[in-house]
Design a protein around this motif. Structure first.
Motif, PDB file in Angstrom:
ATOM      1  N   LYS A  47       0.903  -1.069   0.184  1.00 11.67           N
ATOM      2  CA  LYS A  47      -0.272   0.078   0.042  1.00 11.67           C
ATOM      3  C   LYS A  47       0.906   1.253  -0.022  1.00 11.67           C
ATOM      4  O   LYS A  47       0.419   2.346  -0.609  1.00 11.67           O
ATOM      5  N   ARG A  48       1.901   1.182   0.712  1.00 15.37           N
ATOM      6  CA  ARG A  48       2.793   2.223   0.811  1.00 15.37           C
ATOM      7  C   ARG A  48       3.646   2.466  -0.637  1.00 15.37           C
ATOM      8  O   ARG A  48       3.607   3.845  -0.877  1.00 15.37           O
ATOM      9  N   PHE A  49       4.088   1.435  -1.098  1.00 20.37           N
ATOM     10  CA  PHE A  49       5.047   1.591  -2.310  1.00 20.37           C
ATOM     11  C   PHE A  49       4.369   1.426  -3.608  1.00 20.37           C
ATOM     12  O   PHE A  49       5.096   1.303  -4.594  1.00 20.37           O
ATOM     13  N   GLY A  50       3.071   0.589  -3.604  1.00 23.62           N
ATOM     14  CA  GLY A  50       2.399   0.276  -4.727  1.00 23.62           C
ATOM     15  C   GLY A  50       2.879  -1.201  -5.191  1.00 23.62           C
ATOM     16  O   GLY A  50       1.978  -1.944  -5.683  1.00 23.62           O
ATOM     17  N   THR A  62       4.737  10.198 -14.150  1.00 27.40           N
ATOM     18  CA  THR A  62       4.450  10.581 -12.861  1.00 27.40           C
ATOM     19  C   THR A  62       5.404   9.775 -12.068  1.00 27.40           C
ATOM     20  O   THR A  62       5.357   8.695 -11.947  1.00 27.40           O
ATOM     21  N   LEU A  63       6.066  10.838 -11.216  1.00 25.46           N
ATOM     22  CA  LEU A  63       7.196  10.170 -10.311  1.00 25.46           C
ATOM     23  C   LEU A  63       6.897  10.785  -8.909  1.00 25.46           C
ATOM     24  O   LEU A  63       6.465  11.845  -8.824  1.00 25.46           O
ATOM     25  N   ASP A  64       6.788   9.611  -8.020  1.00 30.60           N
ATOM     26  CA  ASP A  64       6.577  10.251  -6.518  1.00 30.60           C
ATOM     27  C   ASP A  64       7.585   9.305  -5.547  1.00 30.60           C
ATOM     28  O   ASP A  64       8.500   8.849  -6.297  1.00 30.60           O
ATOM     29  N   ASP A  65       7.242   9.483  -4.474  1.00 30.32           N
ATOM     30  CA  ASP A  65       8.147   8.646  -3.345  1.00 30.32           C
ATOM     31  C   ASP A  65       7.696   7.231  -3.306  1.00 30.32           C
ATOM     32  O   ASP A  65       8.129   6.457  -2.538  1.00 30.32           O
ATOM     33  N   SER A  66       7.017   6.579  -4.127  1.00 28.81           N
ATOM     34  CA  SER A  66       6.722   5.244  -4.315  1.00 28.81           C
ATOM     35  C   SER A  66       7.511   4.354  -5.451  1.00 28.81           C
ATOM     36  O   SER A  66       8.481   4.756  -5.877  1.00 28.81           O
ATOM     37  N   ALA A  67       7.428   3.086  -5.294  1.00 29.90           N
ATOM     38  CA  ALA A  67       8.257   2.359  -6.400  1.00 29.90           C
ATOM     39  C   ALA A  67       7.449   2.095  -7.567  1.00 29.90           C
ATOM     40  O   ALA A  67       7.873   1.200  -8.316  1.00 29.90           O
TER      41      ALA A  67
END
Lengths: 336, 336
Positions: A105-108, B73-78
């Motif tokens: 959930k946090r990182f996808g 789309t770039l965020d702090d996830s993987a």
């Protein structure tokens, strides 16, 4: 065949008493009994109470640790590592599961690497559990090198199951199948019934195709789907073995040195968050997936697991499952 | 057949001039020409220069955007999302690739969701590229609903390729295959040569098995490996479609409304860092993987891509590839 009716509580109780009797610690007893009960309630006979024999055998050989607590490695990455410490895999997976869900959930996307475990269970219950959190999931594990690569002559690959799940309202979409053409148990059944195997399922000890189940037991199984199935089986070896720092089916077989214990290796579980991966378009995505399922059902084709879900519903409604009286008595003998 | 020799530069130049002539913007020209050259230099004829016809056709129908810049789309996830904006997929993948590599190394596992793209390319070059960064990789994409599910009667699934890679010293382990029993182009070849198809490859328009390639073109292809291949194909639909918020092969076919353009949908790329996933045991893991490869080779079985790597080495050593003079002249005509 005389059958015996067992309620869910009776299935769980029988598993619990047997596992206690053969020496498993309380946390392992609970994790294994839960898994066997889940499978038995779906009429998944091969991975239900029947597996208690393997649980007992694996402790008798003295190499499984029936007490070890799993050691989790948690950091700020999307990878959870669970070292089972030579125990059965199930407690390690159970302990790591909330962390896998959290990271997905946090990182996808997140991965659980379960290592140093004895493994005998179906993969679908864990995959189904992840779908219950709204996640899609993929799991793989090697086994022993009973399966020849396409174009090969002897065992190098495991039966190497792949299980995948997709969350739905109600029963999720889940499949779980071996990448071998046949399960090893199926070949044993043919042998017991003295029936010839279909073509393309097995090789004899000289690496030649055979339909003789006796010769097949001394030789190797083939993968499903020829070169493509063989390539997928090799992917399972790599992703659920070296990628997570654990054994291949070849290594696992060498490690067993002929003992009749469960294979010892690792398992990988991947979890995917449709919300993160779709950029928040889950409602549209669900509708698209459902249109595809409806088209497949509309053609009269079955989705995987449909028969299992039907058994689950029937057993839940009537409040019991049936196992043969012979199996029941043999299981009672295990714990006495 | 008269053949023409082309150096790498000549292959790239021919692709570049053709793509410019049919209207692709400079960044797309470079990304597509690079991909076609990579395939052609491996003698991968079906995905090399031959695909220029599809690139041209797809612009003629006027629906592909031959200029659109991808939006990342770039965020702090993987998860990296790359919206191709109705262009061919390749520039979007190229733009997102460094971010996918970065996130795989940072998080241990990462996903690239490429969306809203026209797709016609092989998956192995992108998977191979990821192995060059020491990563293992998995990629999937749907296509058009030409393939019937096992037990079904008409197209519902795409040809749905799966490509996987594992890094090695030298040529990586890579496979890339359609989950349909045959490629659509293979059936066309049988039709042109008036040869009957093998059993189990296709259904006619009434959903009955057929070996007539003409009837198969009006009907549907089967998946490889029966129910197991069909389940995998459905996994590809879900992971490279709804999971990333994009179309299934059914949706894509409906979207095309019969136009002869490349299918329009998404693609998923997963990257795995063996160092993070193995807890730093890469040297041991590599050794285990190599023992398995050696055992398979020692049986006389081939690893996937071996033939392609042999062609690559031969073409690199002699400095040219060969294509038929007819194809060459037809390609010249495209850009004139």
């Amino acid at each position: 065949m005389t059958m015996r009716r067992l309620s869910r509580d009776e299935v769980h109780g029988l598993a619990t008493r047997t596992l206690q009797a053969v020496g498993y610690g309380p946390r392992h007893v609970q994790a294994i009994a839960d898994m066997l009960t889940t499978c038995q309630m779906d009429d998944c006979q091969s991975h239900g109470l029947f597996r208690l024999f393997m649980c007992a055998e694996t402790t008798r050989t003295g190499r499984v640790d029936p007490q070890a607590d799993p050691a989790l490695t948690l950091d700020d990455s999307a990878v959870v590592r669970a070292d089972a410490g030579g125990a059965i895999s199930l407690l390690a997976v159970q302990a790591a599961m909330p962390h896998l869900v959290d990271r997905a959930k946090r990182f996808g996307v997140a991965a659980l690497a379960v290592t140093r475990c004895y493994h005998f269970s179906a993969l679908w219950p864990e995959v189904e559990q992840l779908t219950g959190h709204g996640l899609s999931a993929l799991s793989m594990t090697p086994s022993h090198a009973w399966v020849a690569p396409a174009g090969g002559t002897r065992g190098a690959l495991g039966t190497n199951p792949i299980s995948f799940g997709w969350p739905r309202n109600g029963d999720p979409f889940v499949f779980d199948f071996a990448t071998s053409a046949f399960a090893r148990g199926e070949i044993e059944l043919y042998r017991r019934e003295n029936k010839p195997l279909p073509e393309g399922v097995a090789l004899d000890a000289n690496g030649q195709p055979t339909t003789d189940p006796e010769a097949a037991m001394d030789g190797a199984m083939c993968t499903f789907g020829s070169y493509k199935g063989s390539a997928l089986s090799l992917m399972v070896e790599l992703m659920a073995g070296p990628l997570i720092g654990d054994l291949t089916s070849l290594d696992s077989m060498a490690y067993a040195e002929g003992r009749p214990e469960a294979p010892y290796h690792g398992q990988i579980l991947l979890a995917f968050d449709p919300d993160r991966l779709s950029g928040g378009a889950v409602a549209d995505s669900d509708a698209r997936a459902e249109r595809l399922f409806a088209e497949i059902g509309g053609q009269g084709a079955r989705l995987p697991s449909e028969r299992r879900y039907a058994a689950r519903a029937r057993n839940a409604a009537r409040g019991y499952v049936e196992i043969s009286e012979t199996l029941y008595q043999d299981l009672l003998a295990l714990s006495s």
